[in-house]
Design a protein around this motif. Structure first.
Motif, PDB file in Angstrom:
ATOM      1  N   GLU A  27      29.752  39.105  55.123  1.00 61.62           N
ATOM      2  CA  GLU A  27      28.583  38.409  55.671  1.00 61.62           C
ATOM      3  C   GLU A  27      28.389  37.057  54.994  1.00 61.62           C
ATOM      4  OE1 GLU A  27      26.052  42.378  57.009  1.00 61.62           O
ATOM      5  OE2 GLU A  27      25.478  41.305  55.185  1.00 61.62           O
ATOM      6  N   LYS A  28      28.674  37.013  53.688  1.00 62.88           N
ATOM      7  CA  LYS A  28      28.535  35.748  52.946  1.00 62.88           C
ATOM      8  C   LYS A  28      29.738  34.836  53.161  1.00 62.88           C
ATOM      9  CE  LYS A  28      26.284  37.452  48.711  1.00 62.88           C
ATOM     10  NZ  LYS A  28      26.553  37.405  47.267  1.00 62.88           N
ATOM     11  N   GLU A  29      30.676  35.286  53.988  1.00 63.96           N
ATOM     12  CA  GLU A  29      31.908  34.534  54.304  1.00 63.96           C
ATOM     13  C   GLU A  29      32.739  34.211  53.068  1.00 63.96           C
ATOM     14  OE1 GLU A  29      31.003  31.302  56.948  1.00 63.96           O
ATOM     15  OE2 GLU A  29      30.117  32.647  58.428  1.00 63.96           O
ATOM     16  N   LEU A  30      32.739  35.143  52.119  1.00 63.22           N
ATOM     17  CA  LEU A  30      33.562  34.969  50.921  1.00 63.22           C
ATOM     18  C   LEU A  30      34.953  35.542  51.178  1.00 63.22           C
ATOM     19  CD1 LEU A  30      30.822  36.007  48.350  1.00 63.22           C
ATOM     20  CD2 LEU A  30      31.656  33.697  48.821  1.00 63.22           C
ATOM     21  N   VAL A  31      35.038  36.420  52.175  1.00 63.26           N
ATOM     22  CA  VAL A  31      36.339  36.955  52.590  1.00 63.26           C
ATOM     23  C   VAL A  31      36.291  37.197  54.096  1.00 63.26           C
ATOM     24  CG1 VAL A  31      35.715  39.394  52.145  1.00 63.26           C
ATOM     25  CG2 VAL A  31      38.116  38.709  52.112  1.00 63.26           C
ATOM     26  N   ASP A  32      37.444  36.987  54.703  1.00 62.90           N
ATOM     27  CA  ASP A  32      37.572  37.127  56.149  1.00 62.90           C
ATOM     28  C   ASP A  32      38.651  38.202  56.351  1.00 62.90           C
ATOM     29  OD1 ASP A  32      37.161  36.391  58.692  1.00 62.90           O
ATOM     30  OD2 ASP A  32      38.325  34.530  58.615  1.00 62.90           O
ATOM     31  N   ILE A  33      38.237  39.383  56.817  1.00 61.89           N
ATOM     32  CA  ILE A  33      39.205  40.481  56.967  1.00 61.89           C
ATOM     33  C   ILE A  33      39.478  40.713  58.451  1.00 61.89           C
ATOM     34  CG2 ILE A  33      39.676  42.931  56.477  1.00 61.89           C
ATOM     35  CD1 ILE A  33      37.757  42.752  54.106  1.00 61.89           C
ATOM     36  N   HIS A  34      40.756  40.706  58.824  1.00 60.08           N
ATOM     37  CA  HIS A  34      41.142  40.924  60.219  1.00 60.08           C
ATOM     38  C   HIS A  34      42.051  42.140  60.321  1.00 60.08           C
ATOM     39  CE1 HIS A  34      39.710  36.981  61.697  1.00 60.08           C
ATOM     40  NE2 HIS A  34      39.871  36.681  60.420  1.00 60.08           N
ATOM     41  N   VAL A 148      42.024  46.307  48.838  1.00 59.35           N
ATOM     42  CA  VAL A 148      41.116  45.250  49.309  1.00 59.35           C
ATOM     43  C   VAL A 148      39.805  45.294  48.519  1.00 59.35           C
ATOM     44  CG1 VAL A 148      39.728  44.464  51.281  1.00 59.35           C
ATOM     45  CG2 VAL A 148      42.131  45.097  51.613  1.00 59.35           C
ATOM     46  N   ASP A 149      39.257  46.477  48.318  1.00 60.47           N
ATOM     47  CA  ASP A 149      38.009  46.608  47.567  1.00 60.47           C
ATOM     48  C   ASP A 149      38.177  46.050  46.151  1.00 60.47           C
ATOM     49  OD1 ASP A 149      36.103  47.959  45.668  1.00 60.47           O
ATOM     50  OD2 ASP A 149      35.298  48.768  47.532  1.00 60.47           O
ATOM     51  N   ALA A 150      39.274  46.443  45.505  1.00 63.35           N
ATOM     52  CA  ALA A 150      39.505  46.023  44.111  1.00 63.35           C
ATOM     53  C   ALA A 150      39.690  44.510  44.005  1.00 63.35           C
ATOM     54  CB  ALA A 150      40.718  46.748  43.540  1.00 63.35           C
ATOM     55  N   ILE A 151      40.247  43.885  45.031  1.00 64.91           N
ATOM     56  CA  ILE A 151      40.445  42.426  45.017  1.00 64.91           C
ATOM     57  C   ILE A 151      39.143  41.702  45.361  1.00 64.91           C
ATOM     58  CG2 ILE A 151      41.564  40.492  46.209  1.00 64.91           C
ATOM     59  CD1 ILE A 151      43.975  42.300  46.730  1.00 64.91           C
ATOM     60  N   VAL A 152      38.505  42.145  46.449  1.00 65.05           N
ATOM     61  CA  VAL A 152      37.363  41.392  46.986  1.00 65.05           C
ATOM     62  C   VAL A 152      36.183  41.367  46.013  1.00 65.05           C
ATOM     63  CG1 VAL A 152      35.614  41.381  48.829  1.00 65.05           C
ATOM     64  CG2 VAL A 152      38.043  41.659  49.397  1.00 65.05           C
ATOM     65  N   ARG A 153      35.962  42.470  45.276  1.00 66.96           N
ATOM     66  CA  ARG A 153      34.832  42.475  44.342  1.00 66.96           C
ATOM     67  C   ARG A 153      35.002  41.467  43.206  1.00 66.96           C
ATOM     68  NH1 ARG A 153      35.477  45.287  39.927  1.00 66.96           N
ATOM     69  NH2 ARG A 153      33.331  45.974  39.663  1.00 66.96           N
ATOM     70  N   LEU A 154      36.254  40.962  43.036  1.00 68.13           N
ATOM     71  CA  LEU A 154      36.507  39.966  41.983  1.00 68.13           C
ATOM     72  C   LEU A 154      36.261  38.532  42.461  1.00 68.13           C
ATOM     73  CD1 LEU A 154      39.862  41.412  40.556  1.00 68.13           C
ATOM     74  CD2 LEU A 154      37.594  41.566  39.523  1.00 68.13           C
ATOM     75  N   LEU A 155      36.093  38.336  43.767  1.00 72.36           N
ATOM     76  CA  LEU A 155      35.921  36.969  44.276  1.00 72.36           C
ATOM     77  C   LEU A 155      34.575  36.415  43.804  1.00 72.36           C
ATOM     78  CD1 LEU A 155      37.195  37.444  47.956  1.00 72.36           C
ATOM     79  CD2 LEU A 155      38.481  36.629  45.967  1.00 72.36           C
ATOM     80  N   PRO A 156      34.559  35.160  43.359  1.00 72.80           N
ATOM     81  CA  PRO A 156      33.296  34.574  42.877  1.00 72.80           C
ATOM     82  C   PRO A 156      32.198  34.681  43.929  1.00 72.80           C
ATOM     83  CG  PRO A 156      35.143  33.093  42.459  1.00 72.80           C
ATOM     84  CD  PRO A 156      35.680  34.227  43.290  1.00 72.80           C
ATOM     85  N   GLY A 157      31.034  35.174  43.512  1.00 75.41           N
ATOM     86  CA  GLY A 157      29.889  35.280  44.415  1.00 75.41           C
ATOM     87  C   GLY A 157      29.749  36.639  45.071  1.00 75.41           C
ATOM     88  N   VAL A 158      30.753  37.500  44.963  1.00 73.66           N
ATOM     89  CA  VAL A 158      30.669  38.803  45.636  1.00 73.66           C
ATOM     90  C   VAL A 158      29.717  39.739  44.898  1.00 73.66           C
ATOM     91  CG1 VAL A 158      31.940  40.896  46.277  1.00 73.66           C
ATOM     92  CG2 VAL A 158      32.887  38.645  46.827  1.00 73.66           C
ATOM     93  N   LEU A 159      29.876  39.834  43.584  1.00 73.52           N
ATOM     94  CA  LEU A 159      28.951  40.683  42.821  1.00 73.52           C
ATOM     95  C   LEU A 159      27.698  39.867  42.512  1.00 73.52           C
ATOM     96  CD1 LEU A 159      31.386  42.509  40.382  1.00 73.52           C
ATOM     97  CD2 LEU A 159      30.518  43.251  42.591  1.00 73.52           C
ATOM     98  N   ASN A 160      26.544  40.529  42.521  1.00 72.57           N
ATOM     99  CA  ASN A 160      25.293  39.809  42.280  1.00 72.57           C
ATOM    100  C   ASN A 160      25.291  39.135  40.923  1.00 72.57           C
ATOM    101  OD1 ASN A 160      24.187  40.368  44.682  1.00 72.57           O
ATOM    102  ND2 ASN A 160      23.209  42.271  43.995  1.00 72.57           N
ATOM    103  N   ASP A 161      25.640  39.931  39.889  1.00 75.70           N
ATOM    104  CA  ASP A 161      25.700  39.390  38.547  1.00 75.70           C
ATOM    105  C   ASP A 161      27.160  39.029  38.302  1.00 75.70           C
ATOM    106  OD1 ASP A 161      25.856  38.856  35.917  1.00 75.70           O
ATOM    107  OD2 ASP A 161      24.929  40.727  35.240  1.00 75.70           O
ATOM    108  N   GLU A 162      27.436  37.730  38.327  1.00 79.53           N
ATOM    109  CA  GLU A 162      28.832  37.258  38.276  1.00 79.53           C
ATOM    110  C   GLU A 162      29.586  37.769  37.069  1.00 79.53           C
ATOM    111  OE1 GLU A 162      30.958  34.826  39.666  1.00 79.53           O
ATOM    112  OE2 GLU A 162      29.774  33.857  41.219  1.00 79.53           O
ATOM    113  N   THR A 163      28.832  38.042  35.973  1.00 76.01           N
ATOM    114  CA  THR A 163      29.545  38.447  34.760  1.00 76.01           C
ATOM    115  C   THR A 163      29.885  39.931  34.784  1.00 76.01           C
ATOM    116  OG1 THR A 163      27.488  38.915  33.637  1.00 76.01           O
ATOM    117  CG2 THR A 163      28.403  36.700  33.339  1.00 76.01           C
ATOM    118  N   SER A 164      29.338  40.688  35.739  1.00 74.73           N
ATOM    119  CA  SER A 164      29.465  42.138  35.595  1.00 74.73           C
ATOM    120  C   SER A 164      30.914  42.620  35.721  1.00 74.73           C
ATOM    121  CB  SER A 164      28.540  42.863  36.555  1.00 74.73           C
ATOM    122  OG  SER A 164      28.994  42.710  37.858  1.00 74.73           O
ATOM    123  N   ALA A 165      31.756  41.889  36.480  1.00 74.38           N
ATOM    124  CA  ALA A 165      33.154  42.304  36.570  1.00 74.38           C
ATOM    125  C   ALA A 165      33.859  42.163  35.223  1.00 74.38           C
ATOM    126  CB  ALA A 165      33.893  41.505  37.638  1.00 74.38           C
TER     127      ALA A 165
END
Ligand code: ADE
Length: 226
Positions: A27-34, A148-165
């Motif tokens: 939704e935040k357009e940080l990743v586009d999955i097709h 995909v889950d393991a990669i996408v959660r690392l993209l900047p802006g995906v997790l609310n608290d950027e440092t949590s990863a």
């Protein structure tokens, strides 16, 4: 980042990748999955994508033509950094691989099904083969969801608290420290005092120490290079 997933059962993957953090990331357009249904690239009324293996033996094999058509179409539209094949005989997925892949721009993930794909697909197109562990699933789709889950959660802006990863298990080859939330005491079990102290230097030190202890206890193999 853009991820193109080629599969014979796209419906198997849609729900896990359309909920919670993965949903928000899209939704935040940080990743586009097709998703690409391999049957859309097959010939004839039966939409055949698999056939019996040469030499005999049980199990069907995904044919090269529909896969070639799908990958070639995608490659004609943009450049891909990696074309990944999910397979139990691939390199075992770990956090380091996820970190590396999270820096890429465009990925294709091909999911095997039945007995797998014609070897010539691997020889011609695949740049990386990934397994999610030493066990055999009925197809690569669930493995692709994990990847995909393991990669996408690392993209900047995906997790609310950027440092949590940064505090995840396996970052720096250590397991994560224990975490607590309210209440402060439950059935005589108390939250460690240091976490209530407000002293963030001390809290950091405690977390690092617990990470190390936890790793030594549960996964000493992760410390073997030290
Ligand atoms: N397909 C079947 N088993 C698999 C596994 N363990 N990892 C990735 N893809 C697979």
């Amino acid at each position: 980042m853009r991820i193109d997933i080629i599969t014979v059962v796209p419906q198997l993957m849609k729900s896990p990748l359309h909920e919670s953090i993965m949903k928000r990331a899209q939704e935040k357009e940080l990743v586009d999955i097709h998703f690409h249904d391999l049957r859309d690239y097959s010939k004839g009324n039966y939409r055949q994508v698999d056939d019996a293996q040469y030499g005999g033996g049980a199990g069907m094999v995904l044919m090269i033509e529909p896969i070639d058509k799908c990958i070639s179409k995608l490659q004609s539209e943009r450049d891909y950094d990696e074309i990944i094949y999910m397979t139990p005989d691939g390199e075992t997925l770990n956090q380091k691989m996820c970190n590396t892949l999270s820096l890429k721009k465009n990925l294709i993930i091909l999911c095997g099904h039945y007995k797998g794909v014609d070897q010539r697909v691997r020889d011609l197109f695949i740049t990386r083969e990934i397994s999610i562990g030493d066990y055999v699933l009925s197809g690569g789709e669930l493995g692709a969801c994990v990847l995909v889950d393991a990669i996408v959660r690392l993209l900047p802006g995906v997790l609310n608290d950027e440092t949590s990863a940064l505090y995840d298990s396996f970052q720096d080859d250590l397991l994560a420290p224990p975490v607590y939330t309210r209440p402060e005491e439950y059935k005589n079990l108390k939250v460690p005092g240091v976490l209530l102290s407000g002293n963030f230097a001390k809290i950091d030190e405690w977390r690092q120490e617990m990470s190390y202890k936890h790793t030594l206890d549960k996964r000493p193999d992760l410390l073997k290079d030290e």
